[in-house]
Write a protein that holds these residues in place. Structure first.
Motif, PDB file in Angstrom:
ATOM      1  N   PHE A 189       9.557   3.378   7.828  1.00 31.49           N
ATOM      2  CA  PHE A 189       9.182   4.041   6.545  1.00 31.49           C
ATOM      3  C   PHE A 189       7.591   3.317   6.030  1.00 31.49           C
ATOM      4  O   PHE A 189       7.608   2.075   6.066  1.00 31.49           O
ATOM      5  N   PRO A 190       6.577   3.819   6.527  1.00 31.91           N
ATOM      6  CA  PRO A 190       5.595   3.389   6.139  1.00 31.91           C
ATOM      7  C   PRO A 190       5.195   3.492   4.432  1.00 31.91           C
ATOM      8  O   PRO A 190       5.033   4.622   4.191  1.00 31.91           O
ATOM      9  N   VAL A 191       5.173   2.238   3.963  1.00 34.06           N
ATOM     10  CA  VAL A 191       5.143   2.418   2.484  1.00 34.06           C
ATOM     11  C   VAL A 191       4.144   1.338   1.916  1.00 34.06           C
ATOM     12  O   VAL A 191       4.320   0.858   0.605  1.00 34.06           O
ATOM     13  N   ALA A 192       2.984   1.116   2.700  1.00 37.17           N
ATOM     14  CA  ALA A 192       2.181   0.106   2.459  1.00 37.17           C
ATOM     15  C   ALA A 192       0.768   0.623   1.834  1.00 37.17           C
ATOM     16  O   ALA A 192       0.015  -0.219   1.352  1.00 37.17           O
ATOM     17  N   GLY A 193       0.707   1.959   1.707  1.00 34.54           N
ATOM     18  CA  GLY A 193      -0.575   2.655   1.309  1.00 34.54           C
ATOM     19  C   GLY A 193      -0.818   2.251  -0.272  1.00 34.54           C
ATOM     20  O   GLY A 193      -0.119   1.727  -0.818  1.00 34.54           O
ATOM     21  N   TYR A 194      -2.049   2.410  -0.815  1.00 37.57           N
ATOM     22  CA  TYR A 194      -2.451   1.996  -2.094  1.00 37.57           C
ATOM     23  C   TYR A 194      -2.051   3.215  -3.090  1.00 37.57           C
ATOM     24  O   TYR A 194      -1.978   2.816  -4.206  1.00 37.57           O
ATOM     25  N   GLY A 195      -1.707   4.472  -2.539  1.00 37.94           N
ATOM     26  CA  GLY A 195      -1.275   5.180  -3.550  1.00 37.94           C
ATOM     27  C   GLY A 195      -2.571   5.598  -4.686  1.00 37.94           C
ATOM     28  O   GLY A 195      -2.187   5.933  -5.890  1.00 37.94           O
ATOM     29  N   THR A 196      -3.621   5.592  -4.255  1.00 38.21           N
ATOM     30  CA  THR A 196      -4.894   5.743  -5.183  1.00 38.21           C
ATOM     31  C   THR A 196      -4.809   7.199  -6.037  1.00 38.21           C
ATOM     32  O   THR A 196      -5.144   7.067  -7.091  1.00 38.21           O
ATOM     33  N   ARG A 197      -4.011   8.217  -5.429  1.00 37.58           N
ATOM     34  CA  ARG A 197      -4.054   9.284  -6.062  1.00 37.58           C
ATOM     35  C   ARG A 197      -3.334   9.235  -7.540  1.00 37.58           C
ATOM     36  O   ARG A 197      -3.345  10.102  -8.325  1.00 37.58           O
ATOM     37  N   PHE A 198      -2.370   8.272  -7.615  1.00 38.10           N
ATOM     38  CA  PHE A 198      -1.565   8.146  -8.617  1.00 38.10           C
ATOM     39  C   PHE A 198      -1.897   7.032  -9.267  1.00 38.10           C
ATOM     40  O   PHE A 198      -0.881   6.469 -10.395  1.00 38.10           O
ATOM     41  N   PRO A 220       5.035   0.956  -6.569  1.00 42.32           N
ATOM     42  CA  PRO A 220       4.994   1.667  -5.336  1.00 42.32           C
ATOM     43  C   PRO A 220       5.125   3.405  -5.573  1.00 42.32           C
ATOM     44  O   PRO A 220       5.821   3.468  -6.280  1.00 42.32           O
ATOM     45  N   LYS A 221       4.205   3.950  -5.022  1.00 41.47           N
ATOM     46  CA  LYS A 221       4.290   5.489  -5.185  1.00 41.47           C
ATOM     47  C   LYS A 221       5.459   5.991  -4.525  1.00 41.47           C
ATOM     48  O   LYS A 221       5.950   6.964  -4.970  1.00 41.47           O
ATOM     49  N   GLU A 222       6.115   5.383  -3.674  1.00 42.39           N
ATOM     50  CA  GLU A 222       7.167   5.803  -3.052  1.00 42.39           C
ATOM     51  C   GLU A 222       8.404   5.730  -3.900  1.00 42.39           C
ATOM     52  O   GLU A 222       9.649   5.850  -3.704  1.00 42.39           O
ATOM     53  N   MET A 223       8.365   4.731  -4.955  1.00 46.88           N
ATOM     54  CA  MET A 223       9.328   4.554  -5.877  1.00 46.88           C
ATOM     55  C   MET A 223       9.152   5.756  -7.118  1.00 46.88           C
ATOM     56  O   MET A 223       9.964   5.625  -8.150  1.00 46.88           O
ATOM     57  N   ARG A 240       5.242  -6.549   6.819  1.00 45.04           N
ATOM     58  CA  ARG A 240       3.851  -6.452   5.858  1.00 45.04           C
ATOM     59  C   ARG A 240       2.983  -5.765   6.987  1.00 45.04           C
ATOM     60  O   ARG A 240       2.820  -6.078   7.997  1.00 45.04           O
ATOM     61  N   GLN A 241       2.302  -4.950   6.483  1.00 41.03           N
ATOM     62  CA  GLN A 241       1.071  -4.358   6.961  1.00 41.03           C
ATOM     63  C   GLN A 241       0.008  -5.067   6.159  1.00 41.03           C
ATOM     64  O   GLN A 241      -0.277  -5.145   5.115  1.00 41.03           O
ATOM     65  N   PRO A 242      -0.897  -6.003   6.826  1.00 44.31           N
ATOM     66  CA  PRO A 242      -1.786  -7.022   6.491  1.00 44.31           C
ATOM     67  C   PRO A 242      -2.782  -6.361   5.681  1.00 44.31           C
ATOM     68  O   PRO A 242      -3.405  -6.921   4.650  1.00 44.31           O
ATOM     69  N   LEU A 283      -4.715  -0.101   7.052  1.00 44.29           N
ATOM     70  CA  LEU A 283      -5.494   0.493   8.096  1.00 44.29           C
ATOM     71  C   LEU A 283      -4.947   1.696   8.625  1.00 44.29           C
ATOM     72  O   LEU A 283      -5.377   2.183   9.822  1.00 44.29           O
ATOM     73  N   GLY A 284      -4.413   2.454   7.874  1.00 44.73           N
ATOM     74  CA  GLY A 284      -4.028   3.751   8.374  1.00 44.73           C
ATOM     75  C   GLY A 284      -2.544   3.880   8.825  1.00 44.73           C
ATOM     76  O   GLY A 284      -1.742   2.797   9.135  1.00 44.73           O
ATOM     77  N   LEU A 285      -1.984   5.163   8.861  1.00 45.13           N
ATOM     78  CA  LEU A 285      -0.671   5.385   9.189  1.00 45.13           C
ATOM     79  C   LEU A 285      -0.469   4.903  10.528  1.00 45.13           C
ATOM     80  O   LEU A 285       0.707   4.317  10.953  1.00 45.13           O
TER      81      LEU A 285
HETATM   82  P1  UTP Z   1      -1.171   8.485   2.211  1.00 43.99           P
HETATM   83  O1  UTP Z   1      -2.454   8.491   2.623  1.00 43.99           O
HETATM   84  O2  UTP Z   1      -0.565   9.872   1.824  1.00 43.99           O
HETATM   85  O3  UTP Z   1      -0.631   7.491   1.394  1.00 43.99           O
HETATM   86  O4  UTP Z   1      -0.114   7.792   3.398  1.00 43.99           O
HETATM   87  P2  UTP Z   1      -1.725   6.290   0.263  1.00 43.99           P
HETATM   88  O5  UTP Z   1      -3.035   5.994   1.296  1.00 43.99           O
HETATM   89  O6  UTP Z   1      -0.861   5.505  -0.188  1.00 43.99           O
HETATM   90  O7  UTP Z   1      -2.281   7.180  -0.890  1.00 43.99           O
HETATM   91  P3  UTP Z   1      -3.485   7.697  -1.178  1.00 43.99           P
HETATM   92  O8  UTP Z   1      -4.214   8.789  -0.574  1.00 43.99           O
HETATM   93  O9  UTP Z   1      -4.518   6.608  -1.628  1.00 43.99           O
HETATM   94  O10 UTP Z   1      -3.261   8.533  -2.640  1.00 43.99           O
HETATM   95  C1  UTP Z   1       1.133   8.438   3.768  1.00 43.99           C
HETATM   96  C2  UTP Z   1       2.182   7.216   3.794  1.00 43.99           C
HETATM   97  O11 UTP Z   1       1.640   6.337   4.543  1.00 43.99           O
HETATM   98  C3  UTP Z   1       1.699   5.077   3.874  1.00 43.99           C
HETATM   99  C4  UTP Z   1       1.660   5.129   2.670  1.00 43.99           C
HETATM  100  O12 UTP Z   1       2.256   4.196   1.906  1.00 43.99           O
HETATM  101  C5  UTP Z   1       2.211   6.752   2.239  1.00 43.99           C
HETATM  102  O13 UTP Z   1       3.575   6.368   2.264  1.00 43.99           O
HETATM  103  N1  UTP Z   1       0.418   4.305   4.577  1.00 43.99           N
HETATM  104  C6  UTP Z   1      -0.773   4.709   4.752  1.00 43.99           C
HETATM  105  C7  UTP Z   1       0.794   2.940   4.849  1.00 43.99           C
HETATM  106  O14 UTP Z   1       1.805   2.483   5.004  1.00 43.99           O
HETATM  107  N2  UTP Z   1      -0.382   2.166   5.488  1.00 43.99           N
HETATM  108  C8  UTP Z   1      -1.771   2.564   5.517  1.00 43.99           C
HETATM  109  O15 UTP Z   1      -2.473   2.043   5.943  1.00 43.99           O
HETATM  110  C9  UTP Z   1      -1.657   4.007   5.053  1.00 43.99           C
END
Ligand code: UTP
Length: 291
Positions: free
Chosen positions: A10-19, A27-30, A105-107, A110-112
């Protein structure tokens, strides 16, 4: 014999900037669909498909995910004292006894592709599922991931879930080119193509069952040094040179909960399934003047 798919990433490290601002410290995922967080729907889907090791690729500000899948003894005792046995079961069933949760952790975000690469030492040489919790899938007929796992186990080939999207939306997705019109196996996948260059309108959505061979094309270290984002789609396109990939059309409804409109639609649709909430929504709509 093809190995069983027991691990889900489950990649959940993103910033979730749209929220933002909610995702500044949360976490966006929560984010919940009424009372259940998106990540719990994703975990349930993996467990229904037979996965018993859930690997979360996390970052700072994601501690709530670990807490959600851990026991909370103080809360259990509080509920037991009040004879709230149903709620005790609700919180204890989140992580069934045969399921293990692992966090890495994803340090850097840097993308999916890079997030998946972070799980490499935990996956080793086993096939694995990847689930993006912000794509909430309500399946008409069982579990979408379970069908993908069954296909992998029959063939040993990676499987992507795809969905037809509106032509103007293709540039938001990885888009596949099928080998032939019968669909099934693909000959290419392109990350976010321009509308006019898209090979089709079949977009990869947030479910994958992957052969560990994909790690040959996901080099975590190089990407960290370059600071460049690494897309899973690009690694899959490279994998196609040596291995087959099957694209399975999604059987169910997908809500893109990574954007506010998709998230809102998911909440309303789920609430409309519950008679008690349905009444609330209908009466709120009746009393809301159209502007
Ligand atoms: P998204 O691009 O939809 O999520 O990635 P994001 O970057 O968190 O959201 P925005 O675009 O800034 O609003 C899809 C999934 O991949 C994870 C995110 O947490 C999300 O669950 N992801 C994305 C990572 O784990 N690492 C990353 O470097 C990027």
């Amino acid at each position: 014999m093809t190995q069983a798919v027991k691990k889900a990433v489950f990649p959940v490290a993103g910033y979730g900037t749209r929220f933002l601002p909610v995702t500044k410290a949360y976490p966006k995922e929560m984010l919940p669909i009424i009372d259940k967080p998106l990540i719990q729907f994703a975990a349930e889907e993996a467990i229904s498909a037979g996965c018993t090791e859930l690997i979360f690729v996390t970052s700072h500000a994601k501690k709530a995910i670990e807490d959600h899948f851990d026991r909370n003894i103080a809360l259990e005792q509080h509920l037991l004292q009040r004879h709230e046995f149903g709620l005790v079961k609700t919180i204890n069933d989140i992580t069934p006894a045969n399921v293990t949760c692992v966090y890495i952790r994803q340090p850097q975000q840097l993308g999916l592709g890079n997030a998946v690469a972070c799980a490499r030492n935990l996956i080793k040489d086993e096939p694995f599922a990847v689930i993006l919790a912000d794509d909430l899938i309500r399946s008409n007929n069982g579990c979408c991931l379970a069908d993908m796992v069954a296909h992998y186990q029959q063939t040993g080939h990676s499987v992507l879930a795809v969905e037809q999207v509106a032509k103007e939306d293709v540039s938001n997705y990885g888009v596949v080119e099928y080998e032939d019109t019968a669909k099934g196996y693909i000959k290419n996948i392109v990350e976010k193509p321009e509308v006019e260059n898209a090979p089709s309108n079949y977009a990869a959505v947030g479910r994958y069952v992957l052969s560990p061979k994909v790690f040959e094309f996901l080099d975590q270290q190089v990407e960290i040094e370059s600071g460049k984002e690494q897309q899973l789609t690009d690694a899959l396109a490279k994998l196609l040179a040596t291995d087959k990939i099957f694209a399975m059309e999604l059987n169910g409804l997908r809500y893109d909960c990574g954007k506010k409109t998709g998230y809102l639609k998911a909440i309303i649709d789920c609430a409309m399934q519950e008679p008690a909430y349905r009444e609330v929504i209908l009466s709120a709509m009746e009393n809301t003047p159209c502007t």
